[in-house]
Design a protein around this motif. Structure first.
Motif, PDB file in Angstrom:
ATOM      1  N   VAL A   1      -6.017   3.942   3.815  1.00  0.00           N
ATOM      2  CA  VAL A   1      -3.943   4.500   4.150  1.00  0.00           C
ATOM      3  C   VAL A   1      -4.167   5.935   3.095  1.00  0.00           C
ATOM      4  CG1 VAL A   1      -4.357   1.424   4.174  1.00  0.00           C
ATOM      5  CG2 VAL A   1      -4.016   3.131   2.186  1.00  0.00           C
ATOM      6  N   LYS A   2      -2.891   6.489   4.144  1.00  0.00           N
ATOM      7  CA  LYS A   2      -1.832   7.519   3.600  1.00  0.00           C
ATOM      8  C   LYS A   2      -1.579   7.518   2.867  1.00  0.00           C
ATOM      9  CE  LYS A   2      -3.947  11.354   5.813  1.00  0.00           C
ATOM     10  NZ  LYS A   2      -4.554  12.083   4.858  1.00  0.00           N
ATOM     11  N   VAL A   3      -1.218   7.491   1.408  1.00  0.00           N
ATOM     12  CA  VAL A   3       0.085   6.631   0.426  1.00  0.00           C
ATOM     13  C   VAL A   3       0.599   8.240  -0.857  1.00  0.00           C
ATOM     14  CG1 VAL A   3       0.884   5.025  -1.106  1.00  0.00           C
ATOM     15  CG2 VAL A   3      -1.212   4.822  -0.154  1.00  0.00           C
ATOM     16  N   ASN A   4       2.078   8.483  -0.765  1.00  0.00           N
ATOM     17  CA  ASN A   4       2.478   9.101  -1.370  1.00  0.00           C
ATOM     18  C   ASN A   4       3.537   9.000  -1.720  1.00  0.00           C
ATOM     19  OD1 ASN A   4       4.567   9.305   0.005  1.00  0.00           O
ATOM     20  ND2 ASN A   4       4.535  11.397   0.927  1.00  0.00           N
ATOM     21  N   THR A   5       4.009   9.382  -2.880  1.00  0.00           N
ATOM     22  CA  THR A   5       5.301   8.804  -3.931  1.00  0.00           C
ATOM     23  C   THR A   5       6.264  10.353  -3.818  1.00  0.00           C
ATOM     24  OG1 THR A   5       4.975  10.121  -5.596  1.00  0.00           O
ATOM     25  CG2 THR A   5       4.069   7.286  -4.914  1.00  0.00           C
ATOM     26  N   ASP A   6       6.023  10.667  -2.183  1.00  0.00           N
ATOM     27  CA  ASP A   6       7.351  11.970  -2.709  1.00  0.00           C
ATOM     28  C   ASP A   6       7.728  11.768  -1.554  1.00  0.00           C
ATOM     29  OD1 ASP A   6       8.252  13.709  -1.587  1.00  0.00           O
ATOM     30  OD2 ASP A   6       7.208  15.233  -1.915  1.00  0.00           O
ATOM     31  N   HIS A   7       8.923  11.333  -1.308  1.00  0.00           N
ATOM     32  CA  HIS A   7       9.502  10.909   0.165  1.00  0.00           C
ATOM     33  C   HIS A   7      10.202  12.165   0.601  1.00  0.00           C
ATOM     34  CE1 HIS A   7       9.581   6.502  -1.445  1.00  0.00           C
ATOM     35  NE2 HIS A   7       9.818   7.242  -2.363  1.00  0.00           N
ATOM     36  N   SER A   8      10.620  13.301  -0.048  1.00  0.00           N
ATOM     37  CA  SER A   8      10.560  14.219   1.059  1.00  0.00           C
ATOM     38  C   SER A   8       9.508  15.406   1.226  1.00  0.00           C
ATOM     39  CB  SER A   8      11.036  15.579  -0.127  1.00  0.00           C
ATOM     40  OG  SER A   8       9.735  15.833  -1.316  1.00  0.00           O
ATOM     41  N   ASN A   9       8.447  14.610   1.427  1.00  0.00           N
ATOM     42  CA  ASN A   9       7.387  15.194   2.095  1.00  0.00           C
ATOM     43  C   ASN A   9       6.450  14.212   3.033  1.00  0.00           C
ATOM     44  OD1 ASN A   9       4.789  16.655   3.486  1.00  0.00           O
ATOM     45  ND2 ASN A   9       4.032  17.067   1.195  1.00  0.00           N
ATOM     46  N   PRO A  10       6.959  13.658   4.162  1.00  0.00           N
ATOM     47  CA  PRO A  10       6.487  12.180   4.694  1.00  0.00           C
ATOM     48  C   PRO A  10       4.838  12.069   5.622  1.00  0.00           C
ATOM     49  CG  PRO A  10       8.347  13.228   6.197  1.00  0.00           C
ATOM     50  CD  PRO A  10       8.645  14.044   4.952  1.00  0.00           C
ATOM     51  N   THR A  11       4.673  14.082   5.364  1.00  0.00           N
ATOM     52  CA  THR A  11       2.989  14.525   6.278  1.00  0.00           C
ATOM     53  C   THR A  11       2.133  14.586   5.678  1.00  0.00           C
ATOM     54  OG1 THR A  11       4.046  16.479   6.314  1.00  0.00           O
ATOM     55  CG2 THR A  11       4.833  15.255   8.002  1.00  0.00           C
TER      56      THR A  11
ATOM     57  N   THR B   1       2.926   4.690 -14.469  1.00  0.00           N
ATOM     58  CA  THR B   1       2.512   4.242 -15.610  1.00  0.00           C
ATOM     59  C   THR B   1       2.939   2.750 -15.982  1.00  0.00           C
ATOM     60  OG1 THR B   1       4.059   4.866 -16.643  1.00  0.00           O
ATOM     61  CG2 THR B   1       2.528   6.508 -16.558  1.00  0.00           C
ATOM     62  N   GLU B   2       3.895   2.306 -15.001  1.00  0.00           N
ATOM     63  CA  GLU B   2       4.253   0.881 -15.354  1.00  0.00           C
ATOM     64  C   GLU B   2       4.158  -0.264 -13.976  1.00  0.00           C
ATOM     65  OE1 GLU B   2       4.521  -1.391 -17.899  1.00  0.00           O
ATOM     66  OE2 GLU B   2       4.043   0.178 -19.145  1.00  0.00           O
ATOM     67  N   ALA B   3       4.258  -1.044 -13.557  1.00  0.00           N
ATOM     68  CA  ALA B   3       4.272  -1.540 -12.064  1.00  0.00           C
ATOM     69  C   ALA B   3       5.983  -2.444 -12.418  1.00  0.00           C
ATOM     70  CB  ALA B   3       3.490  -2.277 -11.817  1.00  0.00           C
ATOM     71  N   LEU B   4       6.752  -1.222 -12.351  1.00  0.00           N
ATOM     72  CA  LEU B   4       8.640  -1.661 -11.513  1.00  0.00           C
ATOM     73  C   LEU B   4       9.024  -1.578 -10.558  1.00  0.00           C
ATOM     74  CD1 LEU B   4       9.212   0.786 -14.882  1.00  0.00           C
ATOM     75  CD2 LEU B   4       9.050  -1.886 -15.455  1.00  0.00           C
ATOM     76  N   GLY B   5       8.120  -2.292  -9.440  1.00  0.00           N
ATOM     77  CA  GLY B   5       8.453  -2.366  -8.195  1.00  0.00           C
ATOM     78  C   GLY B   5       8.780  -0.585  -7.427  1.00  0.00           C
ATOM     79  N   GLN B   6       7.801   0.473  -7.869  1.00  0.00           N
ATOM     80  CA  GLN B   6       7.987   2.101  -7.189  1.00  0.00           C
ATOM     81  C   GLN B   6       8.181   1.611  -5.720  1.00  0.00           C
ATOM     82  OE1 GLN B   6       6.688   0.149  -9.580  1.00  0.00           O
ATOM     83  NE2 GLN B   6       6.533   2.101 -12.200  1.00  0.00           N
ATOM     84  N   PRO B   7       8.399   2.459  -5.427  1.00  0.00           N
ATOM     85  CA  PRO B   7       8.369   2.498  -3.183  1.00  0.00           C
ATOM     86  C   PRO B   7       7.336   3.576  -3.504  1.00  0.00           C
ATOM     87  CG  PRO B   7      10.234   3.612  -4.218  1.00  0.00           C
ATOM     88  CD  PRO B   7      10.293   3.068  -5.526  1.00  0.00           C
ATOM     89  N   VAL B   8       6.664   3.056  -2.602  1.00  0.00           N
ATOM     90  CA  VAL B   8       5.489   3.827  -2.288  1.00  0.00           C
ATOM     91  C   VAL B   8       5.605   4.530  -0.147  1.00  0.00           C
ATOM     92  CG1 VAL B   8       4.141   3.917  -4.673  1.00  0.00           C
ATOM     93  CG2 VAL B   8       3.560   2.313  -2.873  1.00  0.00           C
TER      94      VAL B   8
ATOM     95  N   THR C   1       7.765   1.649   4.193  1.00  0.00           N
ATOM     96  CA  THR C   1       7.925   2.118   2.294  1.00  0.00           C
ATOM     97  C   THR C   1       7.003   0.351   2.135  1.00  0.00           C
ATOM     98  OG1 THR C   1       9.431   3.310   2.669  1.00  0.00           O
ATOM     99  CG2 THR C   1       8.822   2.733   0.753  1.00  0.00           C
ATOM    100  N   VAL C   2       6.609   0.640   1.077  1.00  0.00           N
ATOM    101  CA  VAL C   2       5.948  -0.922   0.188  1.00  0.00           C
ATOM    102  C   VAL C   2       6.157  -0.715  -1.399  1.00  0.00           C
ATOM    103  CG1 VAL C   2       3.820  -1.312   1.680  1.00  0.00           C
ATOM    104  CG2 VAL C   2       3.398  -0.216  -0.049  1.00  0.00           C
ATOM    105  N   THR C   3       6.470  -1.734  -2.182  1.00  0.00           N
ATOM    106  CA  THR C   3       6.630  -1.287  -3.298  1.00  0.00           C
ATOM    107  C   THR C   3       5.953  -2.227  -4.404  1.00  0.00           C
ATOM    108  OG1 THR C   3       7.826  -3.860  -3.747  1.00  0.00           O
ATOM    109  CG2 THR C   3       9.560  -2.020  -2.565  1.00  0.00           C
ATOM    110  N   VAL C   4       5.366  -1.198  -4.972  1.00  0.00           N
ATOM    111  CA  VAL C   4       4.058  -1.860  -6.531  1.00  0.00           C
ATOM    112  C   VAL C   4       4.223  -3.124  -7.619  1.00  0.00           C
ATOM    113  CG1 VAL C   4       2.636  -0.972  -7.970  1.00  0.00           C
ATOM    114  CG2 VAL C   4       3.155   0.887  -6.253  1.00  0.00           C
ATOM    115  N   ALA C   5       3.660  -4.175  -7.074  1.00  0.00           N
ATOM    116  CA  ALA C   5       4.186  -5.180  -7.566  1.00  0.00           C
ATOM    117  C   ALA C   5       3.420  -4.782  -9.172  1.00  0.00           C
ATOM    118  CB  ALA C   5       4.120  -6.212  -6.940  1.00  0.00           C
ATOM    119  N   GLY C   6       2.281  -5.225  -9.057  1.00  0.00           N
ATOM    120  CA  GLY C   6       1.134  -4.609 -10.725  1.00  0.00           C
ATOM    121  C   GLY C   6       0.230  -3.608  -9.807  1.00  0.00           C
TER     122      GLY C   6
END
Length: 810
Positions: free
Chosen positions: A510-520, A572-579, A599-604
């Motif tokens: 899978v291709k994953v990022n956390t930069d929502h301003s750059n969706p490609t 660094t912490e699993a706080l439900g960050q969106p990726v 978008t999914v969120t990081v549970a752990g």
């Protein structure tokens, strides 16, 4: 004349039985080893050479380089690359296009017949014209032209229908409502083919449209080129063709390279996609060199013993010369003796190799033969080996002995020059140097394999049995089956997953990022689809956050990530960050399983665990709950508590058959599966061990012969020393120290050579041992012990002999 040569040669061999035995046994061991290694190498070097036009067949390989400098290569292209290239480039005579598909349920025409689960490939009609796989039944020109046509191998035809001539029979695929008609049967593939399959369907059977497909990577493409085709120029044409019709990813440089079919086996380790069984040309060179060394060591024994024993034949040589024998005649005589020894050794080697081949084939997973059907090039090689061994072992002693002065020989005043002694000692040093290198290599390979077996992989692979999901009925009822499995008293936990650690199948990326301003733009990460019991079943540690809920729906848009993925994403912490998950693909295939980014969120965050062999470094991973990407689950993993394993397996099988009566129960133990990842390494370990033992055995035989001769030559000296008061210990030391010095010199030379080559070998592993000094000390010590044990009996025998016997004639 030649009859007289061989008659005299036989008499000399019979007269000196001990030395003849040493020479014949040494050469037999060396030749047998060389034959088996040569058969193995020949089979590897003839990979994919069964095709009539093999020299003109090339595979299309695409390489992509990102702005960061990361280069990936894949064996797949888009559909239009080959379709348009054939029409536009005259140097391309024909095209073969292949795409791979996973295992559907396949049922022969009789609805009551068994259900089979087979991977299959789809190919265009050019497949049967580009490649020369023998077609036993059917028409090569039309077998793949019509939709819903299927070509089987003879083994598969017999398995499905009980006969090999299955043309005209019907097969039903569970993923297609229209039956398939068998239009051809191929002869079973040779082991040394990079292309192999059980079923081949016509490409026109695929219900997909590829009009605009320039980038999917789903098609392995092979071109049959003209003899005078300019490969670099065609590479450029293909690059321009793709660039003109497809806009690539920004910042990514794409390039096409044509790979010769004969290079696919050895030079595809860094290429994603299907390449068949991959080889390593470096090991072929190593085995060739080692095999040559083994036979050369045996030749050295013959040379050493022949030159050392020249004085015993001094008067014979002198009489022949006085009687008018020319030097050429004497050279022929001595070469005839060597040829006779070689022929006897080759005969014994053929017999020995014949009996060893079944075990060797089973071990190396080959189908090697040595009979009247064996390739003529093998027999030509054996004939040339006889000539080379005869010349290598016999030419120097023949030239040396035939060049001696007859008068000096008759007066017994001939003295062995320093050059001859130095050569003989150098040859002994060479023998033991090779032996010590091989011993050290064997120890280091063993250490690395032990490290691989015992390393903490980040999960527990013991007592885990993996069961394949082979039918839609089982897949739809997996929750029920999982619950029934868990009720068994011998079952500790059960998990259902899309793949498992160590699986030989391709892992989705899978291709994953956390930069929502750059969706490609994103980072590539491996993907596992799992349930809530995955972590507990595999005993994978959860470092931060939480696991999936057992109930389900709340986790439909949540994922776990490993430590490496967390580091790459800056989490660094699993706080439900969106990726964001931008795409999901299989290696070499760019067709995404994701219709649009989501978008999914990081549970752990879980502890890193090795899901590939230790040849590969740890990679970032996303672990999704259930079918978050729509990918089907393919495996149950059951953790046993212990007890009667066979009885538990029968109960598991009964559960599956209660859901699907025709389900084929396929399972494997995970720890055994992991062993398969290092199968080639363990084969090499065993080959090195056997060759090392044979090398030192041959070297010891030669040393034994030289010791016997040295003791015979110094018998009067020993007698005088004993009369003058020398003890047994001093005489043993006198006779042993010269040979001991040679072994020590060999050890000094062998250590840096062994360290260099084994250091290079260990670089193939992302996780490896450090080479310890004691490995080389132990290797040298083993060689010294074997050398001393070999010469010890003869030295002691000479030392305790009665001096009166040796001095009686003085």
């Amino acid at each position: 004349m030649f009859r007289n040569y061989f008659k005299t040669a036989f008499r000399n061999l019979w007269k000196h039985k001990t030395f003849s035995f040493i020479n014949i046994v040494g050469l037999t061991i060396g030749l047998t080893s060389f034959m088996l290694i040569a058969l193995f190498i020949f089979d590897e070097l003839t990979f994919d050479r069964i095709h009539k036009n093999a020299d003109n067949i090339f595979r299309v390989v695409e390489s992509k380089t990102t702005a960061e400098g990361k280069t990936t290569r894949r064996s797949g292209t888009g559909f239009q690359v080959s379709a348009r290239a054939k029409a536009g480039f005259p140097e391309i005579q024909d095209v073969a296009r292949i795409s791979h598909f996973w295992r559907p349920d396949i049922r022969p025409g009789d609805l009551k017949a068994n259900v089979f689960h087979e991977d299959y490939i789809a190919a265009n009609p050019g497949f049967l014209t580009v490649f020369s796989f023998p077609l036993l039944y059917g028409d090569r020109s039309s077998a793949l032209t019509e939709p819903k046509s299927v070509v089987l191998t003879e083994e598969t035809a017999k398995k499905f229908f009980g006969v090999t001539d299955a043309v005209g029979k019907i097969l039903f695929f569970d993923n297609d409502s229209v039956p398939y008609k068998v239009t051809g049967v191929l002869k079973n593939f040779p082991v040394n083919s990079s292309i192999s399959f059980n079923l081949l369907v016509s490409e026109s059977s695929i219900q997909e449209h590829f009009t605009d497909d320039w980038e999917s990577g789903a098609f392995s493409t092979y071109f049959l080129l003209n003899h005078n085709a300019d490969i670099p120029a065609l590479n450029n044409k293909l690059d321009n063709l793709i660039a003109a019709n497809h806009k690539g990813d920004p910042g990514v440089k794409s390039q096409v390279q044509l790979q010769a079919l004969e290079d696919v086996h050895f030079y595809s380790n860094d290429i994603e996609g299907y390449s068949g069984k991959k080889g390593n040309i470096s090991y072929i060179y190593v085995f060739l060199i080692v095999g040559s060394f083994i036979i050369f060591i045996a030749c050295i024994n013959y040379m050493n013993l022949s030159t050392a024993r020249f004085s015993n034949r001094g008067k014979e040589i002198a009489v022949r010369k006085v009687a008018g024998a020319s030097r050429v005649t004497l050279v022929r005589q001595f070469l005839a003796e060597t040829l006779l020894v070689t022929i006897l050794s080759v005969f014994l080697s053929l017999v020995l190799a014949h009996f060893l081949l079944p075990a060797f084939n089973s071990f190396t997973e080959k189908h090697l033969t040595l009979n009247q059907h064996t390739d003529f090039r093998i027999w030509t090689g054996i004939f040339l080996t006889v000539i080379m061994v005869t010349l290598s072992a016999g030419l120097y002693p023949a030239l040396f002995q035939s060049g001696l002065n007859p008068l000096s020989l008759l007066k017994s005043k001939i003295q062995l020059g320093r050059g001859n002694i130095s050569l003989r000692r150098s040859l002994v040093v060479f023998q033991f140097m090779i032996s010590i290198i091989l011993i050290a290599a064997t120890i280091i390979i063993y250490q690395q394999m032990q490290y691989v077996n015992n390393k903490d992989m980040g999960f527990d692979k013991e007592k885990l049995v993996v069961i394949d999901i082979n039918s839609s009925e089982i897949s739809h009822s997996k929750a029920t089956i999982k619950a029934e499995f868990a009720k068994l008293p011998q079952v500790k936990s059960v998990s259902v997953t899309s793949t498992v650690p160590g699986a030989l199948k391709t892992i989705p990326v899978v291709k994953v990022n956390t930069d929502h301003s750059n969706p490609t733009s994103g980072k590539d990460m491996y993907y596992f689809g799992v349930d809530g019991q995955f972590l507990s079943t595999y005993n994978i540690k959860l470092l931060k956050g939480r696991n999936f809920f057992s109930s389900g729906n709340a986790d439909a848009s949540e994922v776990l990530i490993n430590e490496t993925a967390a580091k790459d994403l800056g989490i660094t912490e699993a706080l439900g960050q969106p990726v964001a998950i931008l795409s999901a693909t299989f290696a070499g295939d760019n067709r995404t399983a994701v219709e649009k980014p989501f978008t999914v969120t990081v549970a752990g965050i879980v502890r890193d665990f090795n899901f590939q062999s230790l040849h590969e470094p740890l990679a970032p991973m996303v672990i999704g709950y259930e079918k978050i990407l729509g990918m089907s689950f393919g495996y149950f993993t059951v953790k046993f508590t212990g007890g009667d394993i066979d009885a538990t397996l029968q109960k598991l099988n009964a559960v599956l058959h209660s859901i699907d009566q025709e389900h084929v129960f396929e399972y494997h133990f995970l720890d055994k599966q992991w062993e398969l990842l290092y199968r080639e390494d363990k084969i090499r370990q065993t080959i090195f061990l056997v060759i090392a033992l044979l090398a030192i055995c041959i070297a010891a035989l030669g040393l034994l012969g030289l010791t016997i001769y040295a003791a015979e030559q110094r018998v009067k000296e020993i007698g005088i020393r004993k009369v003058l008061g020398a003890g047994i210990g001093s005489i043993v030391l006198m006779l042993s120290k010269d040979f001991l010095k040679l072994v020590l010199i060999a050890a000094v030379i062998a250590v840096p050579v062994a360290w260099f080559f084994m250091h290079k070998w260990l670089e193939d592993f992302a996780y490896r041992i450090n080479i310890s000094w004691w490995v080389f000390a132990l290797s040298a010590l083993v060689a010294i012990i074997i050398a001393m044990a070999t010469i010890g009996l003869q030295v002691v025998k000479a030392a305790i002999a009665n001096p009166v016997t040796s001095l009686r004639s003085e």
